[in-house]
Write an enzyme that holds these catalytic residues in place. Structure first.
Site, mmCIF file in Angstrom:
data_model
loop_
_atom_site.group_PDB
_atom_site.id
_atom_site.type_symbol
_atom_site.label_atom_id
_atom_site.label_comp_id
_atom_site.label_asym_id
_atom_site.label_seq_id
_atom_site.Cartn_x
_atom_site.Cartn_y
_atom_site.Cartn_z
ATOM 1 N N GLY A 189 0.843 -1.194 0.000
ATOM 2 C CA GLY A 189 0.000 0.000 0.000
ATOM 3 C C GLY A 189 0.874 1.238 0.000
ATOM 4 O O GLY A 189 2.045 1.180 -0.363
ATOM 5 N N SER A 190 0.312 2.344 0.434
ATOM 6 C CA SER A 190 1.055 3.608 0.389
ATOM 7 C C SER A 190 2.133 3.636 1.473
ATOM 8 O O SER A 190 2.073 2.894 2.463
ATOM 9 C CB SER A 190 0.099 4.769 0.610
ATOM 10 O OG SER A 190 -0.397 4.711 1.934
ATOM 11 N N THR A 191 3.093 4.529 1.281
ATOM 12 C CA THR A 191 4.133 4.718 2.296
ATOM 13 C C THR A 191 3.493 5.174 3.608
ATOM 14 O O THR A 191 3.885 4.726 4.688
ATOM 15 C CB THR A 191 5.156 5.754 1.795
ATOM 16 O OG1 THR A 191 5.821 5.185 0.663
ATOM 17 C CG2 THR A 191 6.181 6.092 2.856
ATOM 18 N N GLY A 194 2.198 2.256 5.399
ATOM 19 C CA GLY A 194 3.316 1.495 5.958
ATOM 20 C C GLY A 194 3.862 2.148 7.219
ATOM 21 O O GLY A 194 4.163 1.473 8.205
ATOM 22 N N GLU A 211 5.793 -3.463 1.052
ATOM 23 C CA GLU A 211 5.907 -3.103 -0.365
ATOM 24 C C GLU A 211 5.066 -1.845 -0.531
ATOM 25 O O GLU A 211 3.861 -1.900 -0.711
ATOM 26 C CB GLU A 211 5.391 -4.272 -1.200
ATOM 27 C CG GLU A 211 5.986 -4.336 -2.580
ATOM 28 C CD GLU A 211 5.051 -3.752 -3.591
ATOM 29 O OE1 GLU A 211 5.241 -2.542 -3.896
ATOM 30 O OE2 GLU A 211 4.146 -4.448 -4.054
ATOM 31 N N CYS A 245 2.135 0.430 -8.326
ATOM 32 C CA CYS A 245 3.237 0.968 -7.521
ATOM 33 C C CYS A 245 4.465 1.136 -8.405
ATOM 34 O O CYS A 245 5.352 1.927 -8.095
ATOM 35 C CB CYS A 245 3.518 0.086 -6.326
ATOM 36 S SG CYS A 245 3.856 -1.589 -6.779
HETATM 37 C C1 UN1 Z 1 1.895 -3.280 -7.573
HETATM 38 O O1 UN1 Z 1 1.532 -2.324 -8.265
HETATM 39 O O2 UN1 Z 1 1.696 -3.289 -6.324
HETATM 40 O O3 UN1 Z 1 5.623 -5.004 -11.889
HETATM 41 C C2 UN1 Z 1 2.496 -4.516 -8.125
HETATM 42 C C3 UN1 Z 1 4.421 -4.781 -12.005
HETATM 43 C C4 UN1 Z 1 3.444 -5.856 -11.562
HETATM 44 C C5 UN1 Z 1 3.228 -5.792 -10.094
HETATM 45 C C6 UN1 Z 1 2.834 -4.454 -9.570
HETATM 46 N N1 UN1 Z 1 3.979 -7.146 -11.917
HETATM 47 O O4 UN1 Z 1 3.967 -3.749 -12.479
#
Ligand code: UN1
Length: 457
Positions: A189-191, A194, A211, A245
């Site tokens: 999720g977002s920083t 986290g 992540e 992300c």
């Molecule tokens: C995400 O956006 O949390 O590399 C994961 C990528 C994808 C996974 C993204 N395989 O863009």
């Protein structure tokens, strides 16, 4: 959430984890093999749920289910490869060995944008490593979670409870973080999320796998093949409506090719097909919510107030008036603007000219996040510098590929405010196990390490 609902979930998860961990790892892998087969069978229907709920276009939804299938295949092989090292002991007739054991319960918090794949990264590894999982999906993707759970229930026999879903929001996430029966909390999720959750887990010295947000950049060098570069940039910046992300947020273009590259980007952005994600030719669906739209507009308004050149970014009224379709924005900046330093989860691409590659690399690194990065070049010296210790400071660094769309085989994650976690491929499985160092004396004497003497008198 009723307190007893949470208690029941944790108790059931604990109970099943004790049974599951007693299965040899290759037998656990066999369950994951069947799960992968089930996902293959249901690929279309699961993708359909993703499109319906997370509003991803068809091909991306199918790709996401494929990512979950790939994780199953990877984890099946891994179930026979949970290797521990052996080291030479300094003492005669001794063996020094690492053993890897399951943690118990893994808590998994996932975001709306990869409502199945990111769970699969965690679940497939957690499961072959001998753990159960409690999954709190995003409130925007509960149906996706139910779809995955149903697929698991078809193949799991007595082990249905290996996946237990806790639907909800922040309160439920906090409950997972507080509970010391949950050995590892893996959160995407977002920083900001986290930074709120991590101290709760750390206070009880629980394990964390984070992540979090990215603020990914690409550098375009004079030798770049512009056809593939433009395609790579467009997919990374605009695909999934800029809601990955790994989405590309910042672009640094060498001054010699800047004008040409920007012209081509403008044309490419103008030609993108924005439309209902169920339509076959749509390349970009709507944003997930009104609040995503508002934060995109806020960012663009504050740039416009400073007379920064913003192209696109406006709302498009397509089909359902309650949905927020936007034209991706190209923001041509002369200086580094504050807005570039934080992540707006929407299709906004900042474009800046550079003269010297080292400056471009330092601008790229000069943000608090460190997830993904790219360089487009045909010069070996440039790409090697980018990949070197003086190059990108991100967890992911690509050459002649955009910042998004990673394969599952590598470890996925990033540095700094991205949280430092690594998921999916390579040796990310080690996060889901505890390491035991065992020293075995098979001799009939007791020599002490480091030559220490302790003779009985
Ligand atoms: C995400 O956006 O949390 O590399 C994961 C990528 C994808 C996974 C993204 N395989 O863009």
């Amino acid at each position: 959430m009723a307190n007893n609902e949470f208690e029941t979930i944790v108790n059931n998860s604990k109970e099943i984890s004790l049974k599951w961990r007693a299965l040899p790892a290759p037998q656990r892998g066999e369950f994951i093999r069947k799960f992968g087969e089930e996902l293959r069978q249901q690929k279309e229907s699961l993708a359909h749920i993703i499109t319906k709920e997370a509003r991803k276009i068809g091909t991306e939804s199918l790709g996401e289910v494929q990512e979950a299938i790939d994780m199953c295949d990877f984890a099946v092989g891994l179930s026979r490869q949970l290797y521990g090292l052996t080291m030479p002991s300094e003492r005669p007739n001794h063996r020094l060995q690492e053993l890897w054991h399951p943690l118990g319960i893994v808590g998994c918090i996932t975001a709306f944008n990869f409502p199945m794949a990111v769970f699969a990264w965690n679940f497939c590894l957690a499961a072959v490593c001998g753990n159960s999982i409690i999954w709190k999906p995003s409130p925007h993707s509960n149906e996706c979670a139910r779809g995955i759970k149903e697929a698991w229930d078809k193949v799991s026999g007595d082990f249905s409870d290996l996946i237990l879903i806790l639907e909800g929001g922040n309160e439920e996430a906090v409950s997972i973080c507080e509970d010391n029966r949950i050995a590892l909390v893996s959160a995407t999720g977002s920083t900001q999320m986290g930074k709120e959750l991590a101290p709760i887990v750390s206070a009880r010295l629980g394990k964390l796998l984070l992540e979090l947000g990215g603020n990914n950049a690409a550098i375009v060098c004079p030798s770049a093949d512009l056809d593939l570069t433009i395609k790579g940039i467009a997919f990374s910046a605009c695909g999934t409506s800029g809601q990955r992300c790994t989405s590309l947020r910042r672009l640094f273009i060498h001054q010699d090719i800047y004008d040409d590259c920007v012209e081509r980007l403008k044309k490419c952005f103008d030609d993108l097909i924005i439309g209902c994600p169920t339509k076959e030719d749509s390349q970009i669906g709507p944003l997930i919510s009104e609040s995503s739209y508002n934060s995109m507009q806020q960012t663009l308004d504050s740039l416009k107030n400073k007379n920064v050149k913003v192209l696109g970014g406006e709302r498009l009224h397509i089909e359902d008036p309650k949905e927020y379709y936007v034209k991706p924005a190209l923001v041509l900046v002369e200086n580094i603007e504050d807005e570039m330093l934080s992540e707006t989860f929407a299709p906004i691409l900042y474009v800046k000219k550079y003269k010297d590659l080292k400056d471009a690399i330092s601008m790229q690194n000069n943000v608090s996040q460190g997830l993904s990065s790219s360089i487009f070049t045909n010069e070996m010296r440039e790409s090697e510098l980018f990949l070197s210790e003086s190059g990108s400071d991100c967890g992911i660094a690509n050459v002649n590929i955009g910042t998004s769309g990673a394969e599952i085989g590598g470890a996925f994650g990033g540095e700094k405010d991205t949280g430092g976690g690594r998921e999916s491929g390579s040796d990310a499985w080690k996060n889901y196990m505890r390491r035991m160092t065992a020293t075995i004396n098979y001799g009939d004497e007791l020599p002490l390490a480091q030559g220490v003497e302790f003779d009985e008198s």
